[in-house]
Design an enzyme around this catalytic site. Structure first.
Site, PDB file in Angstrom:
ATOM      1  N   LYS A  13       0.821  -1.217   0.000  1.00 44.83           N
ATOM      2  CA  LYS A  13       0.000   0.000   0.000  1.00 44.83           C
ATOM      3  C   LYS A  13       0.851   1.263   0.000  1.00 44.83           C
ATOM      4  O   LYS A  13       0.563   2.197  -0.739  1.00 44.83           O
ATOM      5  CB  LYS A  13      -0.943   0.004   1.218  1.00 44.83           C
ATOM      6  CG  LYS A  13      -1.948  -1.121   1.235  1.00 44.83           C
ATOM      7  CD  LYS A  13      -2.899  -1.019   2.415  1.00 44.83           C
ATOM      8  CE  LYS A  13      -2.220  -1.066   3.762  1.00 44.83           C
ATOM      9  NZ  LYS A  13      -1.522  -2.342   4.033  1.00 44.83           N
ATOM     10  N   ARG A  88      -8.783   1.927   9.798  1.00 42.10           N
ATOM     11  CA  ARG A  88      -8.346   0.591  10.199  1.00 42.10           C
ATOM     12  C   ARG A  88      -9.463  -0.224  10.835  1.00 42.10           C
ATOM     13  O   ARG A  88      -9.334  -1.435  10.954  1.00 42.10           O
ATOM     14  CB  ARG A  88      -7.193   0.691  11.215  1.00 42.10           C
ATOM     15  CG  ARG A  88      -5.887   1.115  10.625  1.00 42.10           C
ATOM     16  CD  ARG A  88      -4.776   1.011  11.661  1.00 42.10           C
ATOM     17  NE  ARG A  88      -3.546   1.614  11.181  1.00 42.10           N
ATOM     18  CZ  ARG A  88      -2.620   0.974  10.500  1.00 42.10           C
ATOM     19  NH1 ARG A  88      -2.809  -0.286  10.186  1.00 42.10           N
ATOM     20  NH2 ARG A  88      -1.530   1.584  10.122  1.00 42.10           N
ATOM     21  N   ARG A 127      12.417 -10.177   1.645  1.00 43.39           N
ATOM     22  CA  ARG A 127      12.855  -8.787   1.783  1.00 43.39           C
ATOM     23  C   ARG A 127      13.873  -8.659   2.919  1.00 43.39           C
ATOM     24  O   ARG A 127      14.893  -7.975   2.779  1.00 43.39           O
ATOM     25  CB  ARG A 127      11.639  -7.883   2.046  1.00 43.39           C
ATOM     26  CG  ARG A 127      11.981  -6.408   2.134  1.00 43.39           C
ATOM     27  CD  ARG A 127      10.729  -5.550   2.143  1.00 43.39           C
ATOM     28  NE  ARG A 127      10.018  -5.616   3.409  1.00 43.39           N
ATOM     29  CZ  ARG A 127       8.822  -5.073   3.629  1.00 43.39           C
ATOM     30  NH1 ARG A 127       8.204  -4.443   2.645  1.00 43.39           N
ATOM     31  NH2 ARG A 127       8.237  -5.155   4.798  1.00 43.39           N
ATOM     32  N   ARG A 139      13.774  -4.013   8.292  1.00 44.22           N
ATOM     33  CA  ARG A 139      12.738  -3.419   9.127  1.00 44.22           C
ATOM     34  C   ARG A 139      12.536  -4.270  10.371  1.00 44.22           C
ATOM     35  O   ARG A 139      12.604  -5.501  10.321  1.00 44.22           O
ATOM     36  CB  ARG A 139      11.422  -3.312   8.351  1.00 44.22           C
ATOM     37  CG  ARG A 139      11.454  -2.234   7.289  1.00 44.22           C
ATOM     38  CD  ARG A 139      10.231  -2.228   6.422  1.00 44.22           C
ATOM     39  NE  ARG A 139       8.986  -2.394   7.139  1.00 44.22           N
ATOM     40  CZ  ARG A 139       7.790  -2.142   6.620  1.00 44.22           C
ATOM     41  NH1 ARG A 139       7.696  -1.716   5.381  1.00 44.22           N
ATOM     42  NH2 ARG A 139       6.701  -2.322   7.313  1.00 44.22           N
ATOM     43  N   ARG A 150       0.345  -8.969  12.938  1.00 42.57           N
ATOM     44  CA  ARG A 150      -0.240  -7.858  12.190  1.00 42.57           C
ATOM     45  C   ARG A 150      -1.329  -8.345  11.231  1.00 42.57           C
ATOM     46  O   ARG A 150      -2.356  -7.689  11.060  1.00 42.57           O
ATOM     47  CB  ARG A 150       0.845  -7.094  11.436  1.00 42.57           C
ATOM     48  CG  ARG A 150       1.800  -6.347  12.367  1.00 42.57           C
ATOM     49  CD  ARG A 150       2.972  -5.748  11.616  1.00 42.57           C
ATOM     50  NE  ARG A 150       2.529  -4.775  10.636  1.00 42.57           N
ATOM     51  CZ  ARG A 150       3.171  -4.508   9.504  1.00 42.57           C
ATOM     52  NH1 ARG A 150       4.277  -5.158   9.202  1.00 42.57           N
ATOM     53  NH2 ARG A 150       2.713  -3.607   8.668  1.00 42.57           N
TER      54      ARG A 150
END
Length: 198
Positions: A13, A88, A127, A139, A150
């Protein structure tokens, strides 16, 4: 043009929001950035946000919606915006729609980036591995356990918005697991035509 991007964490996104704003010339709005900016402001609202954040509590839906409404009232958002990561929850969506209605505004597009969870998990692991191999900083949330938490939160709190916006005839859905350029092309087709490419 007022656009909301929906999709699970890792679906791209943020990447796509950045590309859309370059094309349609409206700001990309991040609720995290908005809340941090509000906390710095010398206002009653800023004080409320500062106190909430300092206590470690989650900012309430009302406060988040107020921050979004304050941000979209600024001149650069007059022509529209791209929201990524908001709303959300169902409460945020309904409250936001009510606020927009009172301002005589409506959303133009709500676009879901569909993505299979197992493929997302693999993508995040890849990643993180590539970041380690190139010496880049991975990250902090690029690990399977954190992403699973999540994803579970997304499925519980945010996924119901897909049906909510579908019932309002706003939802368009595209395959978020395509190559990045292909996702962008499909997003721009949806924005340009108002119809789903899925």
């Amino acid at each position: 043009m007022r656009i909301v991007l929906l999709g699970p964490p890792g679906a791209g996104k943020g990447t796509q929001a950045t590309r859309i704003v370059d094309e349609v010339r409206v700001p990309h709005l991040s609720t995290g950035d908005m809340l941090r900016a509000a906390a710095l402001a010398d206002t009653e609202f800023g004080s409320e946000v500062r106190q909430t954040m300092a206590s470690g509590q989650l900012v309430s839906d009302q406060v988040i919606v107020a921050a979004v409404m304050e941000r979209i009232s600024l001149p650069d958002a007059r022509r529209g915006f791209v929201l990524d990561g908001f709303p959300r929850t169902m409460s945020q969506a309904v409250t936001f729609d009510d606020h927009l209605d009172r301002q005589g505004m409506t959303l133009d597009h709500v676009i879901e980036l569909r993505a299979d969870e197992e493929i997302l998990l693999d993508r995040i692991m890849t990643r993180a591995q590539q970041a380690r191999e190139t010496g880049s900083a991975a990250r902090a949330d690029d690990n399977r356990d954190t992403l699973k938490v999540r994803l579970d939160a997304y499925n519980e709190l945010t996924a119901p918005l897909i049906e909510y916006y579908r019932e309002r005839s706003l939802l368009r859905s595209i395959d978020g697991l395509q190559a990045v350029d292909d996702v962008t092309a499909d997003l721009l087709k949806v924005i340009g035509s108002g119809s789903s490419v899925a």
